[in-house]
Write a protein that holds these residues in place. Structure first.
Motif, PDB file in Angstrom:
ATOM      1  N   GLN A 157      -8.520   3.364   8.320  1.00  0.00           N
ATOM      2  CA  GLN A 157      -7.699   4.535   8.020  1.00  0.00           C
ATOM      3  C   GLN A 157      -6.285   4.131   7.605  1.00  0.00           C
ATOM      4  OE1 GLN A 157      -8.040   7.841  10.945  1.00  0.00           O
ATOM      5  NE2 GLN A 157      -9.559   6.555  11.959  1.00  0.00           N
ATOM      6  N   LEU A 158      -5.707   3.211   8.337  1.00  0.00           N
ATOM      7  CA  LEU A 158      -4.352   2.755   8.015  1.00  0.00           C
ATOM      8  C   LEU A 158      -4.317   1.986   6.702  1.00  0.00           C
ATOM      9  CD1 LEU A 158      -3.197   1.590  11.567  1.00  0.00           C
ATOM     10  CD2 LEU A 158      -2.392   3.610  10.316  1.00  0.00           C
ATOM     11  N   HIS A 159      -5.355   1.190   6.452  1.00  0.00           N
ATOM     12  CA  HIS A 159      -5.423   0.431   5.200  1.00  0.00           C
ATOM     13  C   HIS A 159      -5.495   1.375   4.002  1.00  0.00           C
ATOM     14  CE1 HIS A 159      -7.221  -1.962   1.943  1.00  0.00           C
ATOM     15  NE2 HIS A 159      -6.569  -2.976   2.494  1.00  0.00           N
ATOM     16  N   GLY A 186      -0.246   0.630  -3.519  1.00  0.00           N
ATOM     17  CA  GLY A 186      -1.046   0.358  -4.711  1.00  0.00           C
ATOM     18  C   GLY A 186      -1.412  -1.103  -4.858  1.00  0.00           C
ATOM     19  N   ASN A 187      -1.169  -1.884  -3.809  1.00  0.00           N
ATOM     20  CA  ASN A 187      -1.397  -3.324  -3.846  1.00  0.00           C
ATOM     21  C   ASN A 187      -2.284  -3.726  -2.666  1.00  0.00           C
ATOM     22  OD1 ASN A 187      -1.133  -6.172  -3.456  1.00  0.00           O
ATOM     23  ND2 ASN A 187       0.757  -6.157  -4.653  1.00  0.00           N
ATOM     24  N   GLU A 236      -2.984  -5.392   2.889  1.00  0.00           N
ATOM     25  CA  GLU A 236      -3.760  -6.168   3.863  1.00  0.00           C
ATOM     26  C   GLU A 236      -2.840  -7.056   4.700  1.00  0.00           C
ATOM     27  OE1 GLU A 236      -7.462  -7.513   5.536  1.00  0.00           O
ATOM     28  OE2 GLU A 236      -7.137  -5.978   4.010  1.00  0.00           O
ATOM     29  N   ASP A 237      -1.949  -7.772   4.042  1.00  0.00           N
ATOM     30  CA  ASP A 237      -1.033  -8.673   4.745  1.00  0.00           C
ATOM     31  C   ASP A 237      -0.134  -7.907   5.701  1.00  0.00           C
ATOM     32  OD1 ASP A 237      -2.111 -10.787   3.378  1.00  0.00           O
ATOM     33  OD2 ASP A 237      -0.474 -10.943   1.921  1.00  0.00           O
ATOM     34  N   VAL A 274       2.123   6.700  -6.745  1.00  0.00           N
ATOM     35  CA  VAL A 274       1.984   6.754  -5.294  1.00  0.00           C
ATOM     36  C   VAL A 274       1.084   7.925  -4.905  1.00  0.00           C
ATOM     37  CG1 VAL A 274       3.190   7.183  -3.131  1.00  0.00           C
ATOM     38  CG2 VAL A 274       4.162   5.621  -4.801  1.00  0.00           C
ATOM     39  N   PHE A 275       0.122   7.658  -4.069  1.00  0.00           N
ATOM     40  CA  PHE A 275      -0.809   8.657  -3.557  1.00  0.00           C
ATOM     41  C   PHE A 275      -1.642   9.319  -4.647  1.00  0.00           C
ATOM     42  CE2 PHE A 275       1.361   8.295   0.449  1.00  0.00           C
ATOM     43  CZ  PHE A 275       0.307   8.456   1.332  1.00  0.00           C
ATOM     44  N   GLU A 276      -2.084   8.538  -5.602  1.00  0.00           N
ATOM     45  CA  GLU A 276      -3.015   9.077  -6.578  1.00  0.00           C
ATOM     46  C   GLU A 276      -4.396   9.221  -5.957  1.00  0.00           C
ATOM     47  OE1 GLU A 276      -3.133   6.850 -10.211  1.00  0.00           O
ATOM     48  OE2 GLU A 276      -1.801   8.294 -11.165  1.00  0.00           O
ATOM     49  N   PHE A 277      -5.092  10.289  -6.303  1.00  0.00           N
ATOM     50  CA  PHE A 277      -6.454  10.503  -5.845  1.00  0.00           C
ATOM     51  C   PHE A 277      -7.434  10.022  -6.912  1.00  0.00           C
ATOM     52  CE2 PHE A 277      -4.018  13.466  -3.344  1.00  0.00           C
ATOM     53  CZ  PHE A 277      -4.650  13.443  -2.107  1.00  0.00           C
TER      54      PHE A 277
END
Length: 203
Positions: free
Chosen positions: A42-44, A52-53, A58-59, A115-118
């Motif tokens: 969920q957080l990922h 967007g990266n 992940e890091d 940012v936050f594209e669906f």
């Protein structure tokens, strides 16, 4: 309500979640593993919407969980664990983005139109979708502002309550309501198909 392809799974109820959190704070590795497995995806997904990266997200998320474990004794009493994790990870990610991209403010992150594209895949294909174009729905959502998309994502894709969204986005409860209302007002003005209205439960 907007249907989504990744609804929150009922991993834990409030009582068991608090028990696991208590064990985690005491250093129980299994409890930490449970929290990791429950919220990592969920957080990922949320972080990826912001950055967007994939590799950066992940890091940062890995570092975030390491930080949580190393500093667990200093976290204090957490009432709403899920919203706390979203708030803390969002803050950590934005701090990382600001440092890497040299933003002058966090708001600049959300000035990025991506940012936050669906994506079409995120919209659950149900029976009522068979007569409409999923790509049209995606375009409608992506025409909203980044803030509006974030509030919709947190409410319908992460299943956070309005009070929790307020905490995550660091805005007032009323501002969350206003942002959601503004988003759906925009959608309403562009939606002509009654079938699409039914999908979004707009009266």
């Amino acid at each position: 309500m907007i249907s989504c392809a990744n609804p929150t799974n009922p991993y834990m109820n409030d009582s068991s979640e608090k028990s696991i959190w208590h064990l985690f704070v005491e250093g129980d590795v299994k409890a930490f593993s449970t929290l990791f497995k429950t919220y990592y995806s969920q957080l990922h997904n949320y972080g990826l919407k912001i950055s967007g990266n994939p590799s950066l997200t992940e890091d940062c998320l890995q570092s975030f969980f390491v930080y949580l474990y190393d500093n667990r004794k200093n976290l204090g009493t957490i009432t709403h664990i899920k919203s706390y994790l979203f708030v803390s990870f969002r803050r950590a990610l934005l701090k990382h983005l600001k440092k890497e991209r040299k933003f002058t403010s966090y708001d600049e992150v959300f000035e990025n139109p991506n940012v936050f594209e669906f994506s079409p895949e995120e919209l659950m294909v149900e029976q009522e979708f068979t007569k409409i174009r999923v790509h049209a729905l995606t375009e409608l959502l992506n025409n909203l502002s980044a803030r509006e998309r974030e509030s919709i994502y947190l409410k319908y894709y992460s299943n956070l309550a309005t009070t929790e969204i307020s905490e995550v986005m660091n805005i007032s409860y009323q501002s969350v309501l206003n942002t959601l209302q503004k988003a759906f007002t925009k959608l309403r003005t562009h939606i002509e198909s009654e079938e699409i209205k039914q999908v979004f439960k707009i009266v």
